[in-house]
Design a protein around this motif. Structure first.
Motif, PDB file in Angstrom:
ATOM      1  N   UNK A 150       0.922  -1.014   0.216  1.00  0.00           N
ATOM      2  CA  UNK A 150       0.102  -0.162   0.294  1.00  0.00           C
ATOM      3  C   UNK A 150       1.077   1.064  -0.365  1.00  0.00           C
ATOM      4  N   UNK A 151       0.393   2.082  -0.193  1.00  0.00           N
ATOM      5  CA  UNK A 151       1.127   3.753  -1.055  1.00  0.00           C
ATOM      6  C   UNK A 151       0.172   5.162   0.052  1.00  0.00           C
ATOM      7  N   UNK A 152      -1.114   4.457  -0.531  1.00  0.00           N
ATOM      8  CA  UNK A 152      -1.861   5.812   0.542  1.00  0.00           C
ATOM      9  C   UNK A 152      -3.232   5.187   0.548  1.00  0.00           C
ATOM     10  N   UNK A 153      -4.162   5.794   1.825  1.00  0.00           N
ATOM     11  CA  UNK A 153      -5.320   5.095   2.503  1.00  0.00           C
ATOM     12  C   UNK A 153      -6.159   6.521   2.585  1.00  0.00           C
ATOM     13  N   UNK A 154      -7.077   6.287   1.542  1.00  0.00           N
ATOM     14  CA  UNK A 154      -7.913   7.534   1.342  1.00  0.00           C
ATOM     15  C   UNK A 154      -9.014   7.586   1.771  1.00  0.00           C
ATOM     16  N   UNK A 155      -9.795   8.535   3.197  1.00  0.00           N
ATOM     17  CA  UNK A 155     -10.817   8.550   3.162  1.00  0.00           C
ATOM     18  C   UNK A 155     -12.195   9.032   2.478  1.00  0.00           C
ATOM     19  N   UNK A 156     -13.121   8.075   1.782  1.00  0.00           N
ATOM     20  CA  UNK A 156     -14.334   8.520   1.726  1.00  0.00           C
ATOM     21  C   UNK A 156     -15.252   9.044   2.666  1.00  0.00           C
ATOM     22  N   UNK A 157     -16.892   9.392   2.648  1.00  0.00           N
ATOM     23  CA  UNK A 157     -17.661   9.087   2.979  1.00  0.00           C
ATOM     24  C   UNK A 157     -18.140   7.931   3.437  1.00  0.00           C
ATOM     25  N   UNK A 158     -18.607   7.381   4.153  1.00  0.00           N
ATOM     26  CA  UNK A 158     -19.683   6.848   4.867  1.00  0.00           C
ATOM     27  C   UNK A 158     -21.321   6.355   4.667  1.00  0.00           C
ATOM     28  N   UNK A 164     -14.497   5.322   5.449  1.00  0.00           N
ATOM     29  CA  UNK A 164     -14.035   4.062   4.944  1.00  0.00           C
ATOM     30  C   UNK A 164     -13.118   4.707   4.271  1.00  0.00           C
ATOM     31  N   UNK A 165     -11.637   3.919   4.710  1.00  0.00           N
ATOM     32  CA  UNK A 165     -10.432   4.394   4.096  1.00  0.00           C
ATOM     33  C   UNK A 165      -9.518   3.518   3.437  1.00  0.00           C
ATOM     34  N   UNK A 166      -9.709   3.654   1.813  1.00  0.00           N
ATOM     35  CA  UNK A 166      -9.427   3.148   1.052  1.00  0.00           C
ATOM     36  C   UNK A 166      -7.727   2.836   0.672  1.00  0.00           C
ATOM     37  N   UNK A 298     -15.201   8.550 -15.792  1.00  0.00           N
ATOM     38  CA  UNK A 298     -15.527   7.672 -15.012  1.00  0.00           C
ATOM     39  C   UNK A 298     -15.073   6.282 -14.290  1.00  0.00           C
ATOM     40  N   UNK A 299     -15.209   6.770 -12.456  1.00  0.00           N
ATOM     41  CA  UNK A 299     -14.291   5.779 -11.969  1.00  0.00           C
ATOM     42  C   UNK A 299     -14.352   6.304 -10.336  1.00  0.00           C
ATOM     43  N   UNK A 300     -14.670   5.206  -9.036  1.00  0.00           N
ATOM     44  CA  UNK A 300     -14.778   5.071  -8.133  1.00  0.00           C
ATOM     45  C   UNK A 300     -13.344   5.648  -7.314  1.00  0.00           C
ATOM     46  N   UNK A 301     -12.822   5.758  -6.632  1.00  0.00           N
ATOM     47  CA  UNK A 301     -12.241   5.189  -5.599  1.00  0.00           C
ATOM     48  C   UNK A 301     -11.504   4.751  -5.380  1.00  0.00           C
ATOM     49  N   UNK A 302     -12.285   3.433  -4.895  1.00  0.00           N
ATOM     50  CA  UNK A 302     -12.358   1.922  -4.705  1.00  0.00           C
ATOM     51  C   UNK A 302     -11.826   1.356  -5.863  1.00  0.00           C
ATOM     52  N   UNK A 303     -11.472   2.198  -7.338  1.00  0.00           N
ATOM     53  CA  UNK A 303     -10.424   1.173  -8.194  1.00  0.00           C
ATOM     54  C   UNK A 303      -9.351   2.268  -8.148  1.00  0.00           C
ATOM     55  N   UNK A 362     -11.262  -1.403   2.270  1.00  0.00           N
ATOM     56  CA  UNK A 362     -11.052  -0.444   3.013  1.00  0.00           C
ATOM     57  C   UNK A 362     -10.015  -1.263   4.673  1.00  0.00           C
ATOM     58  N   UNK A 363      -9.795  -0.413   5.262  1.00  0.00           N
ATOM     59  CA  UNK A 363      -8.742  -0.650   6.093  1.00  0.00           C
ATOM     60  C   UNK A 363      -9.327  -0.372   6.972  1.00  0.00           C
ATOM     61  N   UNK A 364      -8.747  -1.436   7.808  1.00  0.00           N
ATOM     62  CA  UNK A 364      -9.425  -1.845   9.000  1.00  0.00           C
ATOM     63  C   UNK A 364     -11.011  -2.074   9.014  1.00  0.00           C
ATOM     64  N   UNK A 365     -11.526  -2.529   8.369  1.00  0.00           N
ATOM     65  CA  UNK A 365     -13.091  -2.162   8.160  1.00  0.00           C
ATOM     66  C   UNK A 365     -13.997  -3.682   7.034  1.00  0.00           C
ATOM     67  N   UNK A 366     -13.472  -4.510   7.566  1.00  0.00           N
ATOM     68  CA  UNK A 366     -13.374  -6.056   6.499  1.00  0.00           C
ATOM     69  C   UNK A 366     -14.778  -6.187   6.635  1.00  0.00           C
ATOM     70  N   UNK A 367     -15.663  -6.041   8.025  1.00  0.00           N
ATOM     71  CA  UNK A 367     -16.940  -5.974   7.001  1.00  0.00           C
ATOM     72  C   UNK A 367     -17.210  -5.228   5.751  1.00  0.00           C
TER      73      UNK A 367
END
Length: 511
Positions: A150-158, A164-166, A298-303, A362-367
């Motif tokens: 990993x090189x970054x964790x970007x937090x998006x709105x939940x 949620x940290x991508x 078009x594209x999401x942070x998760x990709x 998502x970082x530290x968020x398996x659910x």
């Protein structure tokens, strides 16, 4: 084939060491200064035993903040951008989620950083870049690095209010930047004008290609996006030729008559995304800059970033929708229906993405990760993870992907399924309307339209009756001087809900 994003700066600094890499209204960094400062930061982290863990970056948007990102990667860690405009509760949740031991700040954020609920070590970026480079330590870190680190964790709105940290990785970013650069024809002559905050994935469109090609990025002062004429003058002053902006930033320029006063003289590449571009406004841009290349992304942070593109080479008829086109090379788009089967051409389905671009989750968020990073339902034979975007799309007759709506924006009203985007598209056809956004207050069963324009509600209702069936007409209309936007320039629907609730409460008290 590159396997580490640091190879970008290492190859570029040998070619153009004295060229400006990043600049804003306060500072500028050449590639040489950027490179050595980043290595110094990485050396400092290594000396403190900070390795393969989150490093919080709590700095003003600046060239130095980007340098801290790369310094974190040099240290074998992953950067987590914070921003002083984030609510304190959100920052607390990110600190809690990452369990970071180090936070890097600057002089402007130092006092605020010390007031955070952070128990780790707070380091000042301007002091870190003075650290002696430890080539041995940095070499050891690089020897142990792999392209899925990993090189970054970007937090998006939940949706629950918990961010949620991508988790993005080297391989995904390198693949993304390769494809994006081909699509937009980026090179060392590219001069970017950055609009996105550094804690959004959108800034990667400028940040990493600048490193890769030896281009230059200007971080445009945020306040200029409130003054369209000054904004365009800034673009001209710095000879900015490429922008990758959210749609609302572009429409803010075209909708208020800016082109009658000043035109972007050097712009030849305009990429846009995140929201549907109103045809009336797009045509204004296209007619003003007929030789420029316009690309819908078009594209999401998760990709990692953008996954699809469409070169918009002509103006469109009112009522048309600009396609999101086709996937980048090395990416596949699957349209999955509710029964788990693949949608046929013309059928709607949820846009799902497979490929190297898919992040770790998502970082530290398996659910939450398990909810949307799922096994490919079309492949029962071996593990293959795809990302469910929550967006609805379909293929048109030309094999181009069309964005239909967010799942969240499909509503059931008066017994009918309605796309809120269809309402907005028709409202923007009204000549006097500059921009608009509709929301649905589910508990009350009301469609609420927010708009900016020189037209009263009665006249707007009359105009819409000629365009929309009765069940799609907004129940409430609220005229504003400007629509509330998120920090990334998207429509802030949550704030609109608050405005509606406040106005309703005010009316109740008066009665």
């Amino acid at each position: 084939m590159q396997s580490n994003v640091l190879e970008y700066i290492e190859e570029t600094v040998t070619r153009v060491p004295d060229k400006v890499a990043f600049a804003d209204d306060k500072e500028q960094l050449t590639f040489s200064a950027f490179y050595h400062g980043a290595r110094a930061i990485g050396s400092c982290l290594a000396a403190r035993g900070i390795y393969k863990e989150a490093v919080l970056i709590y700095m003003e948007k600046s060239p130095s903040a980007i340098q801290a990102f790369f310094g974190t990667i040099y240290g074998g860690c992953y950067y987590v951008p914070l921003d002083e405009e984030m609510p304190a509760r959100r920052i607390d949740l990110i600190i809690e989620s990452t369990r970071a031991r180090v936070l890097i700040c600057d002089e402007d954020t130092r006092e605020k950083a010390e007031k955070l609920n952070f128990e780790g070590e707070i380091l000042l970026a301007s002091e870190l870049v003075q650290t002696a480079e430890d080539a041995v330590a940095l070499g050891r870190i690089r020897d142990n690095a792999i392209d899925t680190d990993p090189i970054y964790v970007l937090f998006t709105s939940g949706s629950t209010g918990v961010p949620k940290g991508v988790v993005g990785h080297h391989r995904g970013v390198i693949d993304y930047i390769d494809q994006l650069s081909d699509v937009l024809e980026l090179d060392e002559n590219t001069v970017f004008g950055n609009q996105a905050p550094l804690y959004f994935d959108a800034c990667m469109k400028e940040m990493y290609p600048t490193m890769k090609y030896g281009a230059t990025t200007y971080l445009i002062p945020k306040q200029l996006f409130l003054f369209p004429i000054k904004l365009v003058e800034y673009l001209n002053e710095h000879k900015i030729n490429t922008v990758c902006w959210v749609v609302s930033a572009l429409t803010m320029i075209s909708a208020f008559g800016t082109f009658d006063e000043v035109v972007p003289e050097y712009l030849h590449t305009i990429a846009f995304g995140s929201e549907v571009f109103p045809i009336k406004q797009f045509n204004l841009w296209k007619e003003t800059l007929p030789e420029a290349k316009f690309t819908n992304l078009y594209g999401p942070t998760e990709c990692t970033g953008m996954s699809c593109y469409y070169h918009a080479e002509h103006t469109f008829e009112i009522g048309d929708v600009i396609p999101i086109g086709k996937p980048f090379h090395n990416t596949e788009i699957l349209l999955i229906k509710e029964d788990g089967t693949e949608a046929e051409p013309g059928e709607e389905g949820e846009i799902c993405i497979r490929g190297t671009c898919v992040t770790h989750g998502y970082y530290n968020n398996p659910e939450k990760t398990a909810e949307v990073f799922v096994q490919n339902p079309l492949n029962p034979y071996y593990p293959e993870r795809i990302y469910k975007t929550g967006d609805i799309g379909k293929w048109n007759g030309q094999g181009e992907l069309l964005f239909i709506s967010r799942k969240d924006y499909q509503i059931k009203h008066m017994g009918h399924r309605i796309e809120l985007g269809e309402i907005d598209a028709n409202v923007t056809l009204v000549e006097e309307v500059k921009t608009c956004c509709s929301i649905y207050m589910k508990e009350e069963g009301k469609i609420v339209l927010f708009y900016v324009g020189d037209i009263d509600k009665r006249s707007l209702t009359k105009a819409l009756k000629e365009k929309l069936p009765r069940y799609m007409l907004p129940n409430v209309m609220i005229a504003l001087e400007q629509l509330p936007l998120t920090a990334n320039g998207k429509m802030n629907r949550l704030e609109m809900e608050n405005i509606y609730t406040q106005q309703k409460e005010s009316r109740r008290k008066k009665s």
